[in-house]
Motif scaffolding. Structure first.
Motif, PDB file in Angstrom:
ATOM      1  N   GLN A 148     -22.329  12.216   6.521  1.00 37.05           N
ATOM      2  CA  GLN A 148     -21.488  12.528   5.363  1.00 37.05           C
ATOM      3  C   GLN A 148     -22.112  13.688   4.602  1.00 37.05           C
ATOM      4  OE1 GLN A 148     -20.890   9.366   2.469  1.00 37.05           O
ATOM      5  NE2 GLN A 148     -18.846  10.130   1.994  1.00 37.05           N
ATOM      6  N   ILE A 149     -21.260  14.630   4.202  1.00 39.11           N
ATOM      7  CA  ILE A 149     -21.734  15.782   3.435  1.00 39.11           C
ATOM      8  C   ILE A 149     -20.975  15.848   2.112  1.00 39.11           C
ATOM      9  CG2 ILE A 149     -22.491  17.104   5.442  1.00 39.11           C
ATOM     10  CD1 ILE A 149     -19.887  18.657   5.360  1.00 39.11           C
ATOM     11  N   PRO A 150     -21.595  16.449   1.067  1.00 37.60           N
ATOM     12  CA  PRO A 150     -20.998  16.422  -0.276  1.00 37.60           C
ATOM     13  C   PRO A 150     -20.090  17.602  -0.600  1.00 37.60           C
ATOM     14  CG  PRO A 150     -23.242  17.255  -0.407  1.00 37.60           C
ATOM     15  CD  PRO A 150     -22.994  16.937   1.042  1.00 37.60           C
ATOM     16  N   LEU A 151     -19.776  18.447   0.373  1.00 39.39           N
ATOM     17  CA  LEU A 151     -19.027  19.667   0.093  1.00 39.39           C
ATOM     18  C   LEU A 151     -17.528  19.414  -0.042  1.00 39.39           C
ATOM     19  CD1 LEU A 151     -20.788  22.171   2.522  1.00 39.39           C
ATOM     20  CD2 LEU A 151     -21.302  21.696   0.113  1.00 39.39           C
ATOM     21  N   LYS A 152     -16.873  20.319  -0.747  1.00 38.53           N
ATOM     22  CA  LYS A 152     -15.416  20.292  -0.901  1.00 38.53           C
ATOM     23  C   LYS A 152     -14.808  21.420  -0.071  1.00 38.53           C
ATOM     24  CE  LYS A 152     -15.710  16.947  -3.885  1.00 38.53           C
ATOM     25  NZ  LYS A 152     -15.301  15.562  -3.516  1.00 38.53           N
ATOM     26  N   GLY A 153     -13.475  21.417   0.010  1.00 41.34           N
ATOM     27  CA  GLY A 153     -12.783  22.472   0.730  1.00 41.34           C
ATOM     28  C   GLY A 153     -13.020  22.414   2.233  1.00 41.34           C
ATOM     29  N   LEU A 154     -13.128  21.208   2.767  1.00 40.60           N
ATOM     30  CA  LEU A 154     -13.386  21.028   4.193  1.00 40.60           C
ATOM     31  C   LEU A 154     -12.076  20.958   4.975  1.00 40.60           C
ATOM     32  CD1 LEU A 154     -16.189  18.299   3.970  1.00 40.60           C
ATOM     33  CD2 LEU A 154     -16.464  20.781   4.150  1.00 40.60           C
ATOM     34  N   THR A 155     -12.174  21.195   6.275  1.00 42.25           N
ATOM     35  CA  THR A 155     -11.032  21.081   7.184  1.00 42.25           C
ATOM     36  C   THR A 155     -11.353  20.026   8.235  1.00 42.25           C
ATOM     37  OG1 THR A 155     -10.427  23.401   6.896  1.00 42.25           O
ATOM     38  CG2 THR A 155      -9.564  22.276   8.848  1.00 42.25           C
ATOM     39  N   ALA A 156     -10.483  19.047   8.380  1.00 43.11           N
ATOM     40  CA  ALA A 156     -10.692  17.984   9.372  1.00 43.11           C
ATOM     41  C   ALA A 156      -9.895  18.280  10.633  1.00 43.11           C
ATOM     42  CB  ALA A 156     -10.282  16.638   8.801  1.00 43.11           C
ATOM     43  N   VAL A 157     -10.413  17.814  11.751  1.00 40.45           N
ATOM     44  CA  VAL A 157      -9.672  17.877  13.013  1.00 40.45           C
ATOM     45  C   VAL A 157      -8.865  16.585  13.118  1.00 40.45           C
ATOM     46  CG1 VAL A 157      -9.839  18.084  15.515  1.00 40.45           C
ATOM     47  CG2 VAL A 157     -11.513  19.240  14.063  1.00 40.45           C
ATOM     48  N   PRO A 158      -7.545  16.653  13.270  1.00 39.28           N
ATOM     49  CA  PRO A 158      -6.727  15.430  13.292  1.00 39.28           C
ATOM     50  C   PRO A 158      -6.996  14.592  14.538  1.00 39.28           C
ATOM     51  CG  PRO A 158      -5.387  17.345  13.841  1.00 39.28           C
ATOM     52  CD  PRO A 158      -6.722  17.878  13.399  1.00 39.28           C
ATOM     53  N   PHE A 159      -6.930  13.279  14.377  1.00 37.77           N
ATOM     54  CA  PHE A 159      -7.155  12.375  15.503  1.00 37.77           C
ATOM     55  C   PHE A 159      -5.977  12.418  16.481  1.00 37.77           C
ATOM     56  CE2 PHE A 159     -10.008  10.038  12.503  1.00 37.77           C
ATOM     57  CZ  PHE A 159     -11.147  10.056  13.310  1.00 37.77           C
ATOM     58  N   GLY A 160      -6.304  12.382  17.768  1.00 40.36           N
ATOM     59  CA  GLY A 160      -5.321  12.162  18.817  1.00 40.36           C
ATOM     60  C   GLY A 160      -5.465  10.748  19.349  1.00 40.36           C
ATOM     61  N   ASP A 161      -4.905  10.500  20.508  1.00 37.31           N
ATOM     62  CA  ASP A 161      -4.944   9.173  21.123  1.00 37.31           C
ATOM     63  C   ASP A 161      -5.482   9.327  22.547  1.00 37.31           C
ATOM     64  OD1 ASP A 161      -4.588   6.659  22.171  1.00 37.31           O
ATOM     65  OD2 ASP A 161      -2.451   6.504  21.688  1.00 37.31           O
ATOM     66  N   SER A 162      -6.734   8.969  22.759  1.00 34.34           N
ATOM     67  CA  SER A 162      -7.344   9.149  24.078  1.00 34.34           C
ATOM     68  C   SER A 162      -6.742   8.230  25.133  1.00 34.34           C
ATOM     69  CB  SER A 162      -8.859   8.946  24.002  1.00 34.34           C
ATOM     70  OG  SER A 162      -9.192   7.715  23.398  1.00 34.34           O
ATOM     71  N   ASP A 163      -6.096   7.146  24.708  1.00 32.83           N
ATOM     72  CA  ASP A 163      -5.458   6.259  25.688  1.00 32.83           C
ATOM     73  C   ASP A 163      -4.250   6.912  26.345  1.00 32.83           C
ATOM     74  OD1 ASP A 163      -7.289   4.275  25.288  1.00 32.83           O
ATOM     75  OD2 ASP A 163      -6.021   3.058  23.960  1.00 32.83           O
ATOM     76  N   ARG A 164      -3.731   7.978  25.760  1.00 35.28           N
ATOM     77  CA  ARG A 164      -2.560   8.661  26.311  1.00 35.28           C
ATOM     78  C   ARG A 164      -2.927   9.819  27.234  1.00 35.28           C
ATOM     79  NH1 ARG A 164       2.208   7.426  23.695  1.00 35.28           N
ATOM     80  NH2 ARG A 164       3.104   9.452  24.268  1.00 35.28           N
ATOM     81  N   LEU A 165      -4.231  10.087  27.370  1.00 37.75           N
ATOM     82  CA  LEU A 165      -4.650  11.165  28.263  1.00 37.75           C
ATOM     83  C   LEU A 165      -4.332  10.840  29.713  1.00 37.75           C
ATOM     84  CD1 LEU A 165      -8.157  12.211  26.875  1.00 37.75           C
ATOM     85  CD2 LEU A 165      -6.040  13.546  26.789  1.00 37.75           C
ATOM     86  N   ARG A 166      -4.031  11.895  30.470  1.00 38.21           N
ATOM     87  CA  ARG A 166      -3.765  11.766  31.903  1.00 38.21           C
ATOM     88  C   ARG A 166      -4.623  12.766  32.653  1.00 38.21           C
ATOM     89  NH1 ARG A 166       2.268  13.488  31.678  1.00 38.21           N
ATOM     90  NH2 ARG A 166       1.153  15.065  30.459  1.00 38.21           N
ATOM     91  N   ILE A 167      -4.954  12.428  33.878  1.00 41.91           N
ATOM     92  CA  ILE A 167      -5.665  13.378  34.723  1.00 41.91           C
ATOM     93  C   ILE A 167      -4.788  14.616  34.900  1.00 41.91           C
ATOM     94  CG2 ILE A 167      -6.603  13.790  37.036  1.00 41.91           C
ATOM     95  CD1 ILE A 167      -7.243  10.798  37.157  1.00 41.91           C
ATOM     96  N   GLY A 168      -5.352  15.769  34.608  1.00 46.37           N
ATOM     97  CA  GLY A 168      -4.599  17.012  34.697  1.00 46.37           C
ATOM     98  C   GLY A 168      -4.186  17.579  33.356  1.00 46.37           C
ATOM     99  N   ASP A 169      -4.319  16.790  32.272  1.00 46.66           N
ATOM    100  CA  ASP A 169      -3.993  17.314  30.945  1.00 46.66           C
ATOM    101  C   ASP A 169      -4.955  18.441  30.576  1.00 46.66           C
ATOM    102  OD1 ASP A 169      -1.873  15.631  30.524  1.00 46.66           O
ATOM    103  OD2 ASP A 169      -2.935  14.239  29.207  1.00 46.66           O
ATOM    104  N   PHE A 170      -4.433  19.470  29.918  1.00 38.45           N
ATOM    105  CA  PHE A 170      -5.269  20.568  29.454  1.00 38.45           C
ATOM    106  C   PHE A 170      -6.057  20.131  28.226  1.00 38.45           C
ATOM    107  CE2 PHE A 170      -1.959  23.011  31.727  1.00 38.45           C
ATOM    108  CZ  PHE A 170      -2.788  23.747  32.567  1.00 38.45           C
ATOM    109  N   ILE A 171      -7.319  20.550  28.153  1.00 43.67           N
ATOM    110  CA  ILE A 171      -8.182  20.234  27.012  1.00 43.67           C
ATOM    111  C   ILE A 171      -9.053  21.459  26.699  1.00 43.67           C
ATOM    112  CG2 ILE A 171      -8.290  17.720  27.154  1.00 43.67           C
ATOM    113  CD1 ILE A 171     -10.968  19.935  28.767  1.00 43.67           C
ATOM    114  N   ALA A 172      -9.680  21.424  25.528  1.00 44.33           N
ATOM    115  CA  ALA A 172     -10.646  22.452  25.159  1.00 44.33           C
ATOM    116  C   ALA A 172     -11.854  21.770  24.525  1.00 44.33           C
ATOM    117  CB  ALA A 172     -10.041  23.457  24.186  1.00 44.33           C
ATOM    118  N   ALA A 173     -13.048  22.243  24.896  1.00 38.95           N
ATOM    119  CA  ALA A 173     -14.298  21.738  24.323  1.00 38.95           C
ATOM    120  C   ALA A 173     -14.800  22.749  23.306  1.00 38.95           C
ATOM    121  CB  ALA A 173     -15.337  21.516  25.415  1.00 38.95           C
TER     122      ALA A 173
END
Length: 461
Positions: free
Chosen positions: A145-170
Motif C-alpha cells: 500500500q502506498i500513500p499517494l493520490k492521483g493513481l491509475t488502477a488496472v481493471p480486473f479481468g476474469d482469468s477463468d474465461r481465458l482460452r488457449i490462443g487468447d492474445f495477452i500482453a506482459a
C-alpha cells in the motif's frame, strides 16, 4: 508467418470497410474511423491505459545464508547450530495498482521476501515508501500500500474465461527497464508441478518475461488484468519462449484475505488424495484416467460428514477440472476458510456433486517409516505436509515426526523439521525421501526448513 498474414488481412479488410470518398468524409467520422483502425492494428491505445498502473518495486533487505549443522560428537555433546550468516541485498520487481483510491498494489511474494525497506516508483517518476500489507508464500502473492493520490488502477479481468490462443500482453520492468511490454498468446492453462511455488495453477504464456517482470501485469487485449507475471521457463525448464503467471482470480482471492487479516489461513475439505492412475481406474471400472483419488478421509471434516469414501475420485472443483493431486491441493489451498466449494466426484455409485465448506480443522499425518534395507535412518518417521502444521504453505517437503535416539537424532535433525532436498533431488513427500535415500551410498546432504530458515544436515547411508 500465419499471424503476419492474418494481421495483414485484418488490416486490409478494416481499411476497406472504413473507406469513404473525400466528399462523404466528415472530421468526426474520420477521427472515429482512425481510432478503430489504430485499435485493430496496435496495442498502443490499450497499453497507454495500462502502463500508469504498473509500478517498479525497489527492495533493500537482509537474508540468512544456509548453514551446516554440525553433528553431535562421540562424547555425547549436542549438535551445534552455527550463528546465521546475514548478507544485505538490493533487488527489484514490478507491481500492479488494483485500487487507486486506497493505493493497493499486488505483486509477488518473492519480490519482497526478506525486505527491510520497500519503495515504489510510478510511471510518472514519483517514488514513495510502501507498506507491506501481507504476503502469502504458498501462492507467491503479496499486497503493498502506498500513500499517494492521483493513481491509475488496472481493471480486473476474469482469468477463468481465458482460452488457449487468447492474445495477452506482459507489462513490467525487466532488468530495471521500466514500462516494458511484450505480447503473445495464452499457451496453456492450469499448469502445475513446475516447481516454482507450493501451490501452482499457472497460466502459461509465450510473451517475453525476464527478471524484473515478476509481479507485473498480464493483461488481455482490452487491458484487463488476468494474471500476475511470476516466472520464466529459463529458470526451471532451461528453455526460452515459456513463462508463467498466477491467474488473477487466485491472486485476487488471496489478496482480499491479506487486506482483511494480513495473512492467508488455509483449511481443509477432509481428503487426502493421490494421482489417479490407469491401474486404479481399471480396478474401479472407471472410464477416466485423470483425477485426484481419495486415499483417506479425515474424521470430523466436511468430507467425512458428506459420506465421501476412500476410492472416490475428485474430477472437478468449482467447475474447474482436477487432473490429479496437485490440482486438488492448489484449488483448496487458494480458497479462504469458510468459503463453499462445489466438488464433483466419481465412484462406484457414479458421478455426484457435493458442496463442501473449507474448514479450519487440524489434521494429523500418518507416520511413514523407511523401508527395510535402508541404512542409517533408524528411528526416523516422516509425514505429509497437511493444514494446521506451522510450515504448511511455506515449503513442500516431508515433515519429520520422529528422529529416535540414534544417528538421525545426533545429526541435528529435529521433530517438525521439513526435509526439502536430498543432495540436489527435490523432496515433496515422505516417499520421495525414502526413494532417494535408498539409492544413496556414503554421505549425503539434507536441505531442511526450520522456523523460516534453511539448514544443511549430513547423514551417512
Amino acid at each position: 508467418m500465419i499471424r503476419q498474414m492474418h494481421s495483414s488481412f485484418l488490416f486490409a479488410a478494416l481499411v476497406a470497410s472504413l473507406a469513404v470518398s473525400p466528399a462523404e468524409a466528415k472530421p468526426a467520422e474520420q477521427k472515429k474511423a482512425m481510432t478503430k483502425l489504430e485499435a485493430a492494428t496496435s496495442l498502443a491505445p490499450m497499453l497507454a491505459r495500462v502502463l500508469p498502473g504498473v509500478v517498479s518495486v525497489l527492495i533493500e533487505g537482509q537474508r540468512n545464508k544456509p548453514v551446516t549443522i554440525e553433528a553431535a560428537g562421540s562424547s555425547g555433546s549436542a549438535p551445534i547450530v552455527p550463528t546465521p550468516v546475514v548478507e544485505p541485498f538490493q533487488s527489484g520487481g514490478s507491481g500492479v495498482i488494483v485500487d487507486a483510491a486506497k493505493g493497493i498494489i499486488i505483486t509477488n511474494q518473492h519480490v519482497i521476501v526478506d525486505a527491510t525497506s520497500i519503495h515504489v516508483q510510478l510511471s510518472d517518476g514519483r517514488v514513495t515508501e510502501a507498506k507491506l500489507v501481507g504476503a502469502d508464500v504458498g501462492t507467491d502473492v503479496a499486497v503493498l500500500q502506498i500513500p499517494l493520490k492521483g493513481l491509475t488502477a488496472v481493471p480486473f479481468g476474469d482469468s477463468d474465461r481465458l482460452r488457449i490462443g487468447d492474445f495477452i500482453a506482459a507489462v513490467g520492468n525487466p532488468f530495471g527497464l521500466e514500462g516494458s511490454a511484450s505480447q503473445g498468446i495464452v499457451s496453456a492453462l492450469m499448469r502445475s508441478d513446475i516447481g516454482y511455488e507450493v501451490f501452482e495453477d499457472f497460466i502459461q504464456i509465450d510473451a517475453a518475461v525476464n527478471p524484473g517482470n515478476s509481479g507485473g501485469a498480464l493483461v488481455d487485449i482490452e487491458g484487463r488484468l488476468v494474471g500476475i507475471n511470476t516466472a520464466t521457463g529459463a529458470q526451471k525448464l532451461r528453455t526460452q519462449g515459456i513463462a508463467f503467471a498466477i491467474p488473477v482470480n487466485m491472486a485476487r482471492a488471496v489478496a482480499d484475505e491479506l487486506i482483511k487479516t494480513g495473512t492467508f489461513r488455509r483449511g481443509v475439505l477432509g481428503f487426502l488424495t493421490e494421482n489417479l492412475n490407469f491401474e486404479m481406474a481399471q480396478q474401479m471400472n472407471l472410464t477416466i484416467t485423470r483425477g485426484a483419488a481419495v486415499k483417506s478421509v479425515f474424521p470430523n471434516t466436511p468430507a467425512a460428514e458428506a459420506g465421501v469414501k476412500k476410492g472416490d475420485v475428485i474430477v472437478a472443483i468449482a467447475g474447474k477440472p482436477v487432473r490429479g493431486h496437485s490440482d486438488y491441493v492448489a484449488r483448496v489451498s487458494s480458497t479462504p476458510i469458510g468459503q463453499k466449494l462445489k466438488v464433483e466426484l466419481v465412484g462406484t455409485g457414479g458421478k455426484r456433486e457435493l458442496t463442501l465448506t473449507v474448514s479450519d480443522v487440524m489434521v494429523s499425518p500418518m507416520a511413514e517409516v523407511p523401508p527395510m534395507g535402508v541404512k542409517g535412518l533408524d528411528g526416523l518417521s516422516l509425514g505429509a505436509m497437511l493444514p494446521g502444521f506451522k510450515s504448511f504453505g511455506f515449503v513442500q517437503g516431508a515433515r519429520v515426526l520422529n528422529v529416535g535416539d540414534g544417528v538421525v537424532a545426533s545429526s541435528g535433525l529435529k521433530v517438525d523439521d521439513v526435509i526439502t532436498k536430498v543432495d540436489m533431488s527435490i523432496v515433496r513427500t515422505p516417499q520421495d525421501f525414502f526413494d532417494t535415500t535408498n539409492a544413496k551410498m556414503g554421505r549425503y546432504r539434507l536441505e531442511v526448513f526450520r522456523d523460516g530458515r534453511t539448514f544443511w544436515i549430513w547423514l551417512t547411508a
